[in-house]
Write a protein that holds these residues in place. Sequence first.
Motif, short mmCIF file in Angstrom:
data_model
loop_
_atom_site.label_atom_id
_atom_site.label_comp_id
_atom_site.label_asym_id
_atom_site.label_seq_id
_atom_site.Cartn_x
_atom_site.Cartn_y
_atom_site.Cartn_z
N ILE A 315 0.94 -0.85 0.09
CA ILE A 315 0.26 -0.36 0.04
C ILE A 315 1.36 1.23 0.03
CG2 ILE A 315 -1.99 1.22 0.84
CD1 ILE A 315 -2.89 -1.57 -0.19
N VAL A 316 1.00 1.85 -1.38
CA VAL A 316 1.54 2.94 -1.04
C VAL A 316 0.77 4.03 -1.49
CG1 VAL A 316 1.33 3.73 -3.53
CG2 VAL A 316 3.44 4.69 -2.29
N ALA A 317 0.71 5.59 -0.45
CA ALA A 317 0.42 6.73 -0.27
C ALA A 317 1.19 7.68 -1.47
CB ALA A 317 0.09 7.82 1.14
N THR A 318 0.63 8.85 -2.23
CA THR A 318 1.49 9.66 -2.72
C THR A 318 0.63 10.93 -2.90
OG1 THR A 318 -0.56 9.62 -4.82
CG2 THR A 318 1.28 8.02 -4.79
N ALA A 325 -4.10 14.40 -2.60
CA ALA A 325 -3.10 12.47 -1.75
C ALA A 325 -4.26 12.06 -2.57
CB ALA A 325 -3.03 12.84 -0.69
N CYS A 326 -4.13 10.81 -3.30
CA CYS A 326 -4.36 9.58 -2.34
C CYS A 326 -3.51 8.27 -2.50
CB CYS A 326 -4.03 8.95 -4.79
SG CYS A 326 -5.03 10.16 -5.58
N THR A 327 -4.07 6.91 -1.79
CA THR A 327 -3.57 5.48 -1.43
C THR A 327 -3.58 4.32 -2.90
OG1 THR A 327 -5.65 5.00 -0.03
CG2 THR A 327 -3.76 5.86 0.79
N TRP A 328 -2.65 3.80 -3.31
CA TRP A 328 -2.90 2.86 -4.14
C TRP A 328 -2.41 1.10 -3.62
CZ3 TRP A 328 -3.62 5.68 -9.04
CH2 TRP A 328 -3.83 6.35 -8.38
N ASP A 329 -2.80 0.48 -4.20
CA ASP A 329 -2.52 -0.96 -3.77
C ASP A 329 -1.62 -1.74 -5.29
OD1 ASP A 329 -2.16 -3.95 -3.96
OD2 ASP A 329 -4.08 -4.20 -1.75
N LEU A 330 -0.55 -1.67 -5.02
CA LEU A 330 0.74 -2.46 -6.02
C LEU A 330 0.19 -3.47 -6.75
CD1 LEU A 330 3.75 -0.11 -5.41
CD2 LEU A 330 1.73 0.63 -6.50
#
Length: 469
Positions: A315-318, A325-330
């Motif tokens: 899980i990464v936040a940009t 700002a967004c959170t992503w599941d790689l």
Amino acid sequence: MAPQKLTDYERKRLENIRRNDEMMAALKLHSKATQLSNFKRPSVGTKSYDAKSEKKPKIETPIVIRVRRSLRTRGIPPDCKGLDGDTVDSTTPTKAEPSVVSLGPLSMADARESALSDSSFVESLIGMAQKEAQAPLSIRERLASVKKGEMETSLRLESLYLDPDNIARVVPGRITSVRFFPSSRVKMIAAGNKFGNVGFWNVGESEVHLYHPHRAPISGILIQPHCYSKIYTSCYDGILRLMDAEKEIFDLVFESDENIYTLSQPTNEANCLYFGEGSGGLTIWDNRIGKRSSHWVLHQSRINTIDFNRENPHIVATSSSDGTACTWDLRYTGGDKLTALRTFTHKRSVQSAYFSPSGCSLATTSLDNTIGIYSGVNLEDAAVISHYNHTGRWLSTFRAKWGWDDSYLFVGNMKRGVDIVSAVQRKTVMTLESPHMSAIPCRFDTHSYEVGMLVGATSGGQVYIWTSR
């Protein structure tokens, strides 16, 4: 013929001329002017150093032909949002023209700008790694618990203080990135500035090791926890380098046609680097194959920070200058597309988005003068805290940094202090102040193993190390 009668204006004019002549005669200005006109400049031969008489051969600069590619030919829509408020200067930073020196490997000797030798610095880095490996198991277990935030309750905010011996000017000019070495035995920091310098300082000592491996603002510093002698640095000029102290070289890892605005790496993946490239792009660089493994365009403008969840590294936040700002599941990617898990919207550029040490909360810092704290299973519980974040063009932007657990955030203020924001009370509960603070701290980092040790970096190149009594 009778003389012509003078008007009042002409009589007044003649009177002023006569009075001025008398004044100049009394001051002897005419004689002074004559002396100055006869004055001769001394010859060049009076310099104290000997000039070389031999003529230096003219060095021909190679002509580099660059092909300009417009946004239209690259299939990118035009940028109609205007100038971005989040820049190193007042306008959007432009990619520095790479020189012949900046391409390829660069020896530490050529990049060195301090009077200290490279050998002493290399020996100190290798010694740090050896001390870490020789630490007893009980100490390493205790340090691991500190890193997880299990000992945060022992920290009292009133115990934080600034020792005058813990202040140093590490680099010239504005600091854009600062990092503690993840060592339990040595307190050393690395700082990068807007000119492309990287400085290293062992806290409390007088020596500073300064290098110049880049030619534009440093956008990221990554210190490898398993090998302190290997340090990655990224730069606005699109260059990614690896400082290998054992080989005494700044090696070229990657060169991009776009700017690189941030650099990050998950704790469980030492072979891949994640960096924000160009206008909203997230790139994964795999050192094992020596090329990009993935690239996505996640935002409409530059990515300012990339942060991984410690408990769930996939899980990464940009954060982005597009105001989100967004959170992503790689783990879940659909070809060239990546779908955001959550999107957090601000009215202006979002400067940072950092997960808390437990990974249960997310904190954002925006130029709309707010700090957002999001918690809950899906980060649905939102709290917006007012905080003045307009630093202007001469200071690095504020980025609220988590402490050693999920309790507090540390962020600079315009009164040369450090505001402590409580994530529980959702307000600023304390401000660290000291008469030794001579500048505004903008960028922060916390020591992974030393609870209470906080570094604040300024636009004058100084670092201030707060510790717990």
